[in-house]
Design a protein around this motif. Structure first.
Motif, PDB file in Angstrom:
ATOM      1  N   ARG A  33       0.822  -1.190   0.000  1.00  0.00           N
ATOM      2  CA  ARG A  33       0.000   0.000   0.000  1.00  0.00           C
ATOM      3  C   ARG A  33       0.865   1.252   0.000  1.00  0.00           C
ATOM      4  NH1 ARG A  33      -5.379  -1.025  -1.139  1.00  0.00           N
ATOM      5  NH2 ARG A  33      -5.883  -3.079  -0.310  1.00  0.00           N
ATOM      6  N   ARG A 226     -10.190  -0.122 -13.479  1.00  0.00           N
ATOM      7  CA  ARG A 226     -10.006  -0.318 -12.033  1.00  0.00           C
ATOM      8  C   ARG A 226     -10.556  -1.668 -11.585  1.00  0.00           C
ATOM      9  NH1 ARG A 226     -12.655   4.280  -8.821  1.00  0.00           N
ATOM     10  NH2 ARG A 226     -11.396   3.433  -7.107  1.00  0.00           N
ATOM     11  N   LYS A 227     -11.751  -2.012 -12.085  1.00  0.00           N
ATOM     12  CA  LYS A 227     -12.342  -3.298 -11.711  1.00  0.00           C
ATOM     13  C   LYS A 227     -11.549  -4.464 -12.279  1.00  0.00           C
ATOM     14  CE  LYS A 227     -17.150  -1.943 -10.948  1.00  0.00           C
ATOM     15  NZ  LYS A 227     -18.565  -2.143 -11.372  1.00  0.00           N
ATOM     16  N   GLN A 230      -8.582  -4.966 -10.076  1.00  0.00           N
ATOM     17  CA  GLN A 230      -9.024  -5.588  -8.833  1.00  0.00           C
ATOM     18  C   GLN A 230      -9.224  -7.084  -9.024  1.00  0.00           C
ATOM     19  OE1 GLN A 230     -12.970  -4.455  -7.557  1.00  0.00           O
ATOM     20  NE2 GLN A 230     -12.580  -5.014  -5.415  1.00  0.00           N
ATOM     21  N   LEU A 235      -7.748  -8.122  -5.422  1.00  0.00           N
ATOM     22  CA  LEU A 235      -7.781  -7.062  -4.421  1.00  0.00           C
ATOM     23  C   LEU A 235      -9.134  -7.022  -3.726  1.00  0.00           C
ATOM     24  CD1 LEU A 235      -6.111  -4.174  -6.495  1.00  0.00           C
ATOM     25  CD2 LEU A 235      -4.994  -5.870  -5.024  1.00  0.00           C
ATOM     26  N   LYS A 236      -9.138  -6.651  -2.471  1.00  0.00           N
ATOM     27  CA  LYS A 236     -10.390  -6.568  -1.714  1.00  0.00           C
ATOM     28  C   LYS A 236     -11.187  -5.327  -2.111  1.00  0.00           C
ATOM     29  CE  LYS A 236      -8.779  -9.111   2.367  1.00  0.00           C
ATOM     30  NZ  LYS A 236      -8.551  -9.050   3.843  1.00  0.00           N
ATOM     31  N   GLU A 237     -10.498  -4.259  -2.498  1.00  0.00           N
ATOM     32  CA  GLU A 237     -11.168  -3.015  -2.843  1.00  0.00           C
ATOM     33  C   GLU A 237     -10.684  -2.535  -4.204  1.00  0.00           C
ATOM     34  OE1 GLU A 237     -10.195  -0.325   0.254  1.00  0.00           O
ATOM     35  OE2 GLU A 237     -11.465  -1.300   1.765  1.00  0.00           O
ATOM     36  N   LEU A 238     -11.456  -1.635  -4.805  1.00  0.00           N
ATOM     37  CA  LEU A 238     -11.023  -1.029  -6.050  1.00  0.00           C
ATOM     38  C   LEU A 238      -9.725  -0.265  -5.828  1.00  0.00           C
ATOM     39  CD1 LEU A 238     -14.309   0.446  -7.582  1.00  0.00           C
ATOM     40  CD2 LEU A 238     -12.896  -1.362  -8.563  1.00  0.00           C
ATOM     41  N   PRO A 239      -8.736  -0.443  -6.685  1.00  0.00           N
ATOM     42  CA  PRO A 239      -7.463   0.262  -6.491  1.00  0.00           C
ATOM     43  C   PRO A 239      -7.612   1.749  -6.783  1.00  0.00           C
ATOM     44  CG  PRO A 239      -7.464  -0.880  -8.594  1.00  0.00           C
ATOM     45  CD  PRO A 239      -8.724  -1.294  -7.886  1.00  0.00           C
ATOM     46  N   LYS A 240      -6.896   2.538  -6.013  1.00  0.00           N
ATOM     47  CA  LYS A 240      -6.862   3.979  -6.245  1.00  0.00           C
ATOM     48  C   LYS A 240      -5.725   4.283  -7.232  1.00  0.00           C
ATOM     49  CE  LYS A 240      -9.081   5.477  -1.998  1.00  0.00           C
ATOM     50  NZ  LYS A 240      -9.698   4.163  -1.746  1.00  0.00           N
ATOM     51  N   GLU A 243      -2.123   3.218  -6.344  1.00  0.00           N
ATOM     52  CA  GLU A 243      -1.933   1.770  -6.337  1.00  0.00           C
ATOM     53  C   GLU A 243      -1.937   1.218  -7.761  1.00  0.00           C
ATOM     54  OE1 GLU A 243      -3.699  -2.134  -3.970  1.00  0.00           O
ATOM     55  OE2 GLU A 243      -4.834  -0.253  -3.994  1.00  0.00           O
TER      56      GLU A 243
END
Length: 278
Positions: A33, A226-227, A230, A235-240, A243
Motif C-alpha cells: 500500500r 479499475r475493476k 481488482q 484485491l479486496k477493494e477497487l485500487p486507487k 496503487e
C-alpha cells in the motif's frame, strides 16, 4: 466516446466467441500500500501552456508489429496477465480520424447511449456540409460558423455547443492544431487538452489510446480498468490511482495494451464470451 463507466473501445476488434473460461489463470499477488498521493494523477492547472515536443514520441500501437511486441513484453513482465493474453485474441488499433474530428466526436458522444449519439453525430455531419466529393467537412472554421441554435436543432445541447466552440476557438487561435497534438508528449497533451471546456482527464486518456494509439496510457479514472485490476490481482477493494500506477509499472511502456485487457476481463466477469487467441 461512450459513457465513462460502461465504455468499451469501439475502435478495437471485439467480436467474441464462447470458450472455456477456465483457461484464464489468476494468481493472487501481495500489494504494498502507498499512502502518498500521486503527483501525476491530475494535471497542474497553474502550469504554462507551452507546447513541448518530446524528442522521441513512442511508436503508435497501429504501427506494424507494435502490438505483437507489446504482448511479448507484458507476457514476460507480468505472469498474472500472461495467461489472459494467451487466452484472448490480440487487440487492434485501427481508427484514423484526424485529431480535431476525434475530439469533436468525443464531445458529442459524452453521456449518451451509442444509438442516440450516432444519430446526433450523423445530423451534425450533415449540418457541417460537404466538399466537392460529398465528404463532410468538419473543421474549426465550419464549427465556428454554426450557431448554438443550429446545433440545438440537430440535437446538440447548449452546453455541448459551447464545448465545440471552445475547441474550435483554440484551434483558430493556435493553441491547438492537429500537427501539434500529434507531436506533444503525453503529459503535455493531457495538460493542454484539459483546458478545453468539456474535455476531462478520462476523455483525454481515451483519445490518446484509441485515436492517437499512444502505447503507454493508464486511465486511472476508468471504472472498467479499475475493476479489471481488482479482479486480476485479487484485491479486496477497487485500487486507487497511486496503487494502479504501482501495480501496472511492470506493463510500461505498454500500459494501454494492459488496460485493454482489463476491459476484456470485465466482459468475462459479466458472463460475456471472449475472443480466443488463435
Amino acid at each position: 466516446m461512450p459513457c465513462e463507466e460502461s465504455w468499451q473501445p469501439a475502435s478495437m476488434s471485439n467480436n467474441v466467441q464462447s470458450q472455456a473460461l477456465s483457461r484464464i489463470p489468476f494468481r493472487p499477488r501481495k500489494i504494498r500500500r502507498v499512502s502518498s498521493p500521486s503527483k501525476s494523477a491530475t494535471p497542474s492547472a497553474s502550469a504554462p501552456l507551452t507546447h513541448q515536443v518530446h524528442p522521441a514520441i513512442a511508436r503508435p500501437l497501429s504501427s506494424d508489429g507494435e502490438v505483437e511486441f507489446a504482448l511479448r513484453h507484458i507476457r514476460d513482465s507480468d505472469p498474472s496477465l500472461a495467461g489472459v493474453i494467451d487466452s484472448l485474441a490480440p487487440p487492434s488499433f485501427d481508427s484514423s480520424s484526424p485529431p480535431f474530428i476525434s475530439l469533436t466526436k468525443s464531445i458529442l458522444y459524452q453521456q449518451l447511449a451509442t444509438k442516440a449519439a450516432d444519430a446526433i453525430y450523423g445530423r451534425f455531419l450533415t449540418l457541417c456540409g460537404g466538399d466537392d466529393d460529398g465528404e463532410p467537412v468538419v473543421s474549426p472554421e465550419t464549427v465556428l460558423r454554426l450557431s448554438a441554435q443550429q446545433l440545438r436543432q440537430v440535437g446538440v445541447s447548449g452546453r455541448k455547443a459551447s464545448y465545440l466552440h471552445d475547441l474550435a476557438s483554440k484551434y483558430r487561435d493556435g493553441v491547438l492544431s492537429d500537427s501539434s497534438i500529434l507531436e506533444m508528449e503525453d503529459e503535455t497533451l493531457l495538460r493542454v487538452l484539459t483546458t478545453v471546456k468539456g474535455i476531462g482527464v478520462w476523455s483525454v486518456h481515451m483519445f490518446m489510446m484509441f485515436s492517437l494509439h499512444r502505447p503507454d496510457v493508464l486511465p486511472v479514472g476508468d471504472l472498467g480498468v479499475r475493476k479489471g485490476i481488482q479482479l486480476l490481482y485479487k484485491l479486496k477493494e477497487l485500487p486507487k490511482p497511486v496503487e494502479m500506477e504501482e501495480l501496472c509499472e511492470k506493463w510500461k511502456p505498454y500500459r494501454s495494451v494492459g488496460s485493454w485487457y482489463m476491459w476484456r476481463l470485465m466482459e468475462w466477469k459479466s458472463n460475456k464470451t471472449l475472443t480466443p487467441a488463435k
